[in-house]
Design an enzyme around this catalytic site. Structure first.
Site, PDB file in Angstrom:
ATOM      1  N   ASP A  18       0.832  -1.207   0.000  1.00 21.93           N
ATOM      2  CA  ASP A  18       0.000   0.000   0.000  1.00 21.93           C
ATOM      3  C   ASP A  18       0.865   1.254   0.000  1.00 21.93           C
ATOM      4  OD1 ASP A  18      -2.424   1.329  -0.024  1.00 21.93           O
ATOM      5  OD2 ASP A  18      -2.678   1.264   2.155  1.00 21.93           O
ATOM      6  N   TRP A  23       2.999   8.003  -2.004  1.00 22.37           N
ATOM      7  CA  TRP A  23       4.409   8.187  -2.380  1.00 22.37           C
ATOM      8  C   TRP A  23       4.500   9.185  -3.530  1.00 22.37           C
ATOM      9  CZ3 TRP A  23       7.217   7.604  -6.852  1.00 22.37           C
ATOM     10  CH2 TRP A  23       8.609   7.477  -6.753  1.00 22.37           C
ATOM     11  N   HIS A  35       2.643   3.845  -8.848  1.00 24.56           N
ATOM     12  CA  HIS A  35       2.464   2.422  -9.165  1.00 24.56           C
ATOM     13  C   HIS A  35       3.690   1.893  -9.922  1.00 24.56           C
ATOM     14  CE1 HIS A  35      -1.477   2.544  -7.538  1.00 24.56           C
ATOM     15  NE2 HIS A  35      -2.021   3.247  -8.503  1.00 24.56           N
ATOM     16  N   SER A  63      -6.994  -5.554  -5.497  1.00 26.03           N
ATOM     17  CA  SER A  63      -8.092  -6.166  -4.746  1.00 26.03           C
ATOM     18  C   SER A  63      -9.370  -6.179  -5.572  1.00 26.03           C
ATOM     19  CB  SER A  63      -8.335  -5.411  -3.429  1.00 26.03           C
ATOM     20  OG  SER A  63      -9.057  -4.226  -3.664  1.00 26.03           O
ATOM     21  N   GLU A  65     -11.930  -4.941  -4.769  1.00 26.80           N
ATOM     22  CA  GLU A  65     -12.561  -3.626  -4.603  1.00 26.80           C
ATOM     23  C   GLU A  65     -11.841  -2.538  -5.403  1.00 26.80           C
ATOM     24  OE1 GLU A  65     -11.916  -5.673  -1.786  1.00 26.80           O
ATOM     25  OE2 GLU A  65     -13.982  -6.363  -2.026  1.00 26.80           O
ATOM     26  N   TRP A  67     -11.461  -2.272  -8.428  1.00 32.28           N
ATOM     27  CA  TRP A  67     -12.192  -1.922  -9.653  1.00 32.28           C
ATOM     28  C   TRP A  67     -12.971  -0.627  -9.482  1.00 32.28           C
ATOM     29  CZ3 TRP A  67     -10.768  -4.444 -13.813  1.00 32.28           C
ATOM     30  CH2 TRP A  67     -10.373  -5.788 -13.728  1.00 32.28           C
ATOM     31  N   LEU A 129      11.556 -20.135  -4.578  1.00 33.60           N
ATOM     32  CA  LEU A 129      10.499 -19.320  -3.948  1.00 33.60           C
ATOM     33  C   LEU A 129       9.140 -19.547  -4.603  1.00 33.60           C
ATOM     34  CD1 LEU A 129       9.762 -16.792  -2.086  1.00 33.60           C
ATOM     35  CD2 LEU A 129      10.161 -15.418  -4.147  1.00 33.60           C
ATOM     36  N   GLU A 205       1.166 -13.075  12.337  1.00 33.35           N
ATOM     37  CA  GLU A 205       1.669 -11.873  13.010  1.00 33.35           C
ATOM     38  C   GLU A 205       1.457 -10.712  12.046  1.00 33.35           C
ATOM     39  OE1 GLU A 205       2.821 -11.601  16.100  1.00 33.35           O
ATOM     40  OE2 GLU A 205       2.469 -13.749  16.384  1.00 33.35           O
TER      41      GLU A 205
HETATM   42  C1  IPE Z   1      -5.335  -2.822  -0.456  1.00 31.99           C
HETATM   43  O1  IPE Z   1      -5.044  -1.476  -0.566  1.00 31.99           O
HETATM   44  C2  IPE Z   1      -5.203  -3.497  -1.790  1.00 31.99           C
HETATM   45  C3  IPE Z   1      -3.846  -3.634  -2.305  1.00 31.99           C
HETATM   46  C4  IPE Z   1      -2.756  -3.289  -1.699  1.00 31.99           C
HETATM   47  C5  IPE Z   1      -3.744  -4.246  -3.603  1.00 31.99           C
HETATM   48  P1  IPE Z   1      -6.168  -0.386  -0.770  1.00 31.99           P
HETATM   49  O2  IPE Z   1      -5.449   0.922  -0.850  1.00 31.99           O
HETATM   50  O3  IPE Z   1      -7.045  -0.743  -1.895  1.00 31.99           O
HETATM   51  O4  IPE Z   1      -7.013  -0.501   0.589  1.00 31.99           O
HETATM   52  P2  IPE Z   1      -7.958   0.550   1.306  1.00 31.99           P
HETATM   53  O5  IPE Z   1      -8.927   1.055   0.291  1.00 31.99           O
HETATM   54  O6  IPE Z   1      -7.090   1.647   1.831  1.00 31.99           O
HETATM   55  O7  IPE Z   1      -8.576  -0.225   2.429  1.00 31.99           O
HETATM   56  C1  IPE Z   2      -1.334   0.355  -3.443  1.00 31.92           C
HETATM   57  O1  IPE Z   2      -1.197   1.723  -3.420  1.00 31.92           O
HETATM   58  C2  IPE Z   2      -1.542  -0.204  -4.823  1.00 31.92           C
HETATM   59  C3  IPE Z   2      -2.894  -0.714  -5.068  1.00 31.92           C
HETATM   60  C4  IPE Z   2      -3.890  -0.706  -4.218  1.00 31.92           C
HETATM   61  C5  IPE Z   2      -3.132  -1.273  -6.374  1.00 31.92           C
HETATM   62  P1  IPE Z   2      -2.440   2.684  -3.412  1.00 31.92           P
HETATM   63  O2  IPE Z   2      -2.795   3.028  -4.813  1.00 31.92           O
HETATM   64  O3  IPE Z   2      -3.550   2.150  -2.595  1.00 31.92           O
HETATM   65  O4  IPE Z   2      -1.812   3.971  -2.708  1.00 31.92           O
HETATM   66  P2  IPE Z   2      -2.484   4.938  -1.653  1.00 31.92           P
HETATM   67  O5  IPE Z   2      -3.059   4.080  -0.570  1.00 31.92           O
HETATM   68  O6  IPE Z   2      -3.554   5.685  -2.393  1.00 31.92           O
HETATM   69  O7  IPE Z   2      -1.388   5.815  -1.180  1.00 31.92           O
HETATM   70 MG    MG Z   3      -4.107   2.328  -0.666  1.00 24.76          MG
END
Ligand code: IPE
Ligand code: IPE
Ligand code: MG
Length: 244
Positions: A18, A23, A35, A63, A65, A67, A129, A205
């Site tokens: 995340d 960043w 990304h 995830s 979600e 989408w 791995l 953990e």
């Molecule tokens: C979780 O991160 C999904 C991935 C890292 C692929 P999100 O950024 O989508 O999660 P929420 O929305 O903050 O819970």
């Molecule tokens: C994680 O970074 C990558 C995916 C969820 C695909 P985010 O895109 O969720 O980055 P933040 O949470 O908005 O910083």
């Molecule tokens: Mg995020």
């Protein structure tokens, strides 16, 4: 480089990658740039995991979600997934990595489905791995799909409902055959699982780091493994001192 002793190495590390957007925002860059940088961190982390002799690494890449994000961002993420397959497969094969994808599969573009199949096929016999990408993955969807399949089997007389145990259930999940994660790391400061490995995380953990995913590297991973090594896991029982 610091590293945890091999004996205390978790068998399975899973990471919620995340913070790519944050960043990028800090640098006045578009989210897509975050990304892209995140893909570099994936590469670095996989190399480090191989070098450390880790058995299983699962990375949450998209995830069920995600989408809900704007079409342009979803498109950019899909593009990066394609790019990763094209640029990194040879190295993964060379490093003896076995790659698998867990998730819905049916919703992503046909060419990506094909890439997933090819990469799993190409690395199936590898013995290093076990690298799993959770891609279009949702823990609740996974559990519901497993329950649906078992209900169908029971209805058709192929499964006796009385035989359903946690072990049997786990053997029907996407992750069948892989030990549950010992350590789940989430970068970028949020303290939640966001639908990641809900069943499998029962005794994991949890480690929440402030580092944004693109800044994750070998040293951060080593630090996380050191923190894991210092944890005391009880699995509901008592530790040996309390029993003595
Ligand atoms: C979780 O991160 C999904 C991935 C890292 C692929 P999100 O950024 O989508 O999660 P929420 O929305 O903050 O819970
Ligand atoms: C994680 O970074 C990558 C995916 C969820 C695909 P985010 O895109 O969720 O980055 P933040 O949470 O908005 O910083
Ligand atoms: Mg995020």
């Amino acid at each position: 480089m610091t590293s945890a002793p091999a004996s205390s190495l978790p068998r399975h590390v899973a990471i919620i990658m995340d913070g790519n957007g944050r960043w990028a925002k800090k640098r006045y860059l578009p989210r897509e740039a975050g990304h892209y940088a995140g893909m570099g961190a994936v590469r670095e982390t996989v190399r480090a995991a191989c070098d450390m002799g880790l058995e299983n690494l699962t990375l949450f890449a998209f995830s069920s979600e995600n989408w809900k994000r704007p079409k342009t961002e979803v498109g950019a993420l899909m593009g990066l997934f394609r790019a990763y397959f094209r640029s990194d497969m040879d190295e993964l094969v060379e490093r003896n990595v076995r790659m698998r994808i867990i998730g819905h599969r049916g919703r992503v573009a046909g060419d990506i489905q094909q890439m997933i199949q090819d990469s799993e096929h190409r690395t199936a016999a590898n013995t290093g791995l076990n690298l799993t990408f959770a891609f279009d993955y949702g823990g609740q969807e996974e559990i519901a799909a497993t329950a649906r399949e078992m209900a169908r089997a029971a209805k058709e007389g192929r499964l006796d409902p009385e035989t359903i145990t946690p072990d049997l259930f786990a053997s029907r999940l996407f992750t069948a055959g892989t030990p549950d994660p010992d350590l789940i790391i989430r970068t970028s400061g949020e303290h939640r699982l966001s639908n990641f490995l809900l069943w499998q995380s029962a005794y994991a953990e949890l480690l929440f780091l402030d580092t944004h995913w693109p800044d994750f590297d070998r040293a951060v991973l080593a630090g996380a493994l050191e923190q894991f090594a210092a944890r005391e896991r009880r699995f509901g029982a008592l530790d040996s001192e309390a029993v003595a």
